[in-house]
Design an enzyme around this catalytic site. Structure first.
Site, mmCIF file in Angstrom:
data_model
loop_
_atom_site.group_PDB
_atom_site.id
_atom_site.type_symbol
_atom_site.label_atom_id
_atom_site.label_comp_id
_atom_site.label_asym_id
_atom_site.label_seq_id
_atom_site.Cartn_x
_atom_site.Cartn_y
_atom_site.Cartn_z
ATOM 1 N N ARG A 62 3.088 -1.269 10.781
ATOM 2 C CA ARG A 62 4.170 -1.388 11.763
ATOM 3 C C ARG A 62 4.478 -2.804 12.257
ATOM 4 O O ARG A 62 5.655 -3.100 12.480
ATOM 5 C CB ARG A 62 3.904 -0.429 12.922
ATOM 6 C CG ARG A 62 4.140 1.019 12.496
ATOM 7 C CD ARG A 62 3.456 2.013 13.389
ATOM 8 N NE ARG A 62 2.005 1.946 13.246
ATOM 9 C CZ ARG A 62 1.151 2.695 13.923
ATOM 10 N NH1 ARG A 62 1.605 3.554 14.811
ATOM 11 N NH2 ARG A 62 -0.148 2.580 13.717
ATOM 12 N N LYS A 80 -7.394 8.216 -1.175
ATOM 13 C CA LYS A 80 -8.669 8.650 -0.590
ATOM 14 C C LYS A 80 -9.222 9.925 -1.249
ATOM 15 O O LYS A 80 -9.393 10.955 -0.584
ATOM 16 C CB LYS A 80 -8.507 8.895 0.916
ATOM 17 C CG LYS A 80 -8.052 7.690 1.717
ATOM 18 C CD LYS A 80 -8.057 8.004 3.213
ATOM 19 C CE LYS A 80 -7.644 6.842 4.070
ATOM 20 N NZ LYS A 80 -6.203 6.527 4.028
ATOM 21 N N THR A 82 -11.372 5.362 10.943
ATOM 22 C CA THR A 82 -11.382 4.786 12.300
ATOM 23 C C THR A 82 -10.923 5.814 13.336
ATOM 24 O O THR A 82 -11.086 5.611 14.532
ATOM 25 C CB THR A 82 -10.515 3.516 12.379
ATOM 26 O OG1 THR A 82 -9.296 3.763 11.691
ATOM 27 C CG2 THR A 82 -11.211 2.335 11.759
ATOM 28 N N ASP A 85 -13.706 14.954 -3.809
ATOM 29 C CA ASP A 85 -13.831 16.276 -4.436
ATOM 30 C C ASP A 85 -15.113 16.271 -5.269
ATOM 31 O O ASP A 85 -15.902 15.319 -5.176
ATOM 32 C CB ASP A 85 -12.585 16.560 -5.299
ATOM 33 C CG ASP A 85 -12.285 18.053 -5.436
ATOM 34 O OD1 ASP A 85 -13.242 18.831 -5.621
ATOM 35 O OD2 ASP A 85 -11.109 18.425 -5.357
ATOM 36 N N ASP A 104 -3.445 4.355 -1.926
ATOM 37 C CA ASP A 104 -4.384 4.820 -0.891
ATOM 38 C C ASP A 104 -4.383 6.344 -0.837
ATOM 39 O O ASP A 104 -3.775 6.942 0.048
ATOM 40 C CB ASP A 104 -3.921 4.199 0.443
ATOM 41 C CG ASP A 104 -4.781 4.581 1.633
ATOM 42 O OD1 ASP A 104 -5.927 5.006 1.433
ATOM 43 O OD2 ASP A 104 -4.284 4.440 2.766
ATOM 44 N N LYS A 136 0.862 -1.190 0.000
ATOM 45 C CA LYS A 136 0.000 0.000 0.000
ATOM 46 C C LYS A 136 0.896 1.236 0.000
ATOM 47 O O LYS A 136 1.801 1.354 0.822
ATOM 48 C CB LYS A 136 -0.891 0.011 1.242
ATOM 49 C CG LYS A 136 -1.780 1.261 1.322
ATOM 50 C CD LYS A 136 -2.788 1.152 2.447
ATOM 51 C CE LYS A 136 -2.305 1.697 3.763
ATOM 52 N NZ LYS A 136 -2.179 3.159 3.825
#
Ligand code: C5P
Length: 232
Positions: free
Chosen positions: A211, A61, A119, A64, A59, A32
């Site tokens: 991570r 996002k 989230t 508009d 990614d 990603k």
């Protein structure tokens, strides 16, 4: 399609990203690329990773007006990425425009998924800042159904929501779930987490893992552990 581990390459430079991925000699992980790396290194980064044989979830996002998103998606469709995304909050019209823009002249296109509620947004922030007063779980399901109606292929959601999204939108509607941690690992800033094995059990299609792999002492071993637990 589906059932794969996507490594979140949250690095600031191409050099760091390539040095990290060079450690993977047996497999070419699905990766990603987010805003930080894309804004720093641009489309050249995507082309380089494609050339090296990686599948890519870009990614960015997008959110508009429909015409702008449509034109941006046409540009992205030429990059040959595998998954791209938009915010469902951009409305059904914007998501339909995204599908249209992303579809190449030969009818093919990358998978397109929608972010429902981030989230990082909780019930309090949603009510106070966005004036949305319904329960957040209902908002997420409504956004997922709207994304499906607009012709999208799935959503990014918490692993805790994946099962309900499949119930509402069908098994073929993809759930791409971040917030994955090993049972013996650190949660960091992620609050609603699941292990790769739990994500498998509840039916996530793809898990996005950052991570726990990128900061591991042995990233390749951590990646293989994720794969075994999730695809196994
Ligand atoms: O390091 P970690 O495993 O927490 O990385 C998760 C990745 O998924 C990050 O790139 C993060 O931005 C992304 N993400 C997330 N939660 C969302 C949407 C995206 O953690 N709701």
């Amino acid at each position: 399609m589906g059932k794969d581990v996507i490594i979140a390459c949250d690095f600031a430079t191409a050099a760091e990203t390539l040095a990290f991925l060079d450690r993977f000699t047996d497999r070419k992980p699905f990766v990603k690329i987010g805003m930080e790396l894309f804004y720093a290194e641009g489309p050249a980064m995507v082309r380089e990773l494609k050339k090296r044989g990686h599948r890519i979830f870009l990614d960015l996002k997008l959110h508009d007006i429909p015409n702008t998103v449509k034109k941006a998606m046409t540009v992205l469709s030429k990059l040959d990425v595998d998954i791209v995304n938009v915010h469902a909050a951009g409305t059904k019209a914007m998501m339909e425009a995204a599908v249209e823009g992303l579809t190449r002249p030969d009818g093919t296109r990358p998978l397109l998924i929608a972010v429902t509620q981030l989230t990082s947004t909780d019930q309090t922030a949603m009510e106070r800042d966005l004036l949305i007063r319904e329960p957040i779980a209902d908002v997420v399901m409504h956004y997922a159904r709207t994304a499906k109606a607009a012709g999208l292929d799935g959503v990014v959601c918490s692993p805790l929501e994946a099962e309900e999204v499949h119930e509402a939108c069908g098994r073929a509607f993809l759930t791409v779930t971040p917030g994955i941690r090993f049972a013996d690992g650190e949660a960091g800033d992620q609050k609603r987490i699941m292990t790769p094995a739990e994500a498998k059990r509840i039916g996530s299609d793809y898990i996005v893992v950052g991570r726990p792999i990128t900061k591991a002492a042995d990233p390749v071993a951590a990646y293989e552990r994720c794969r075994n637990d999730f695809i196994g």
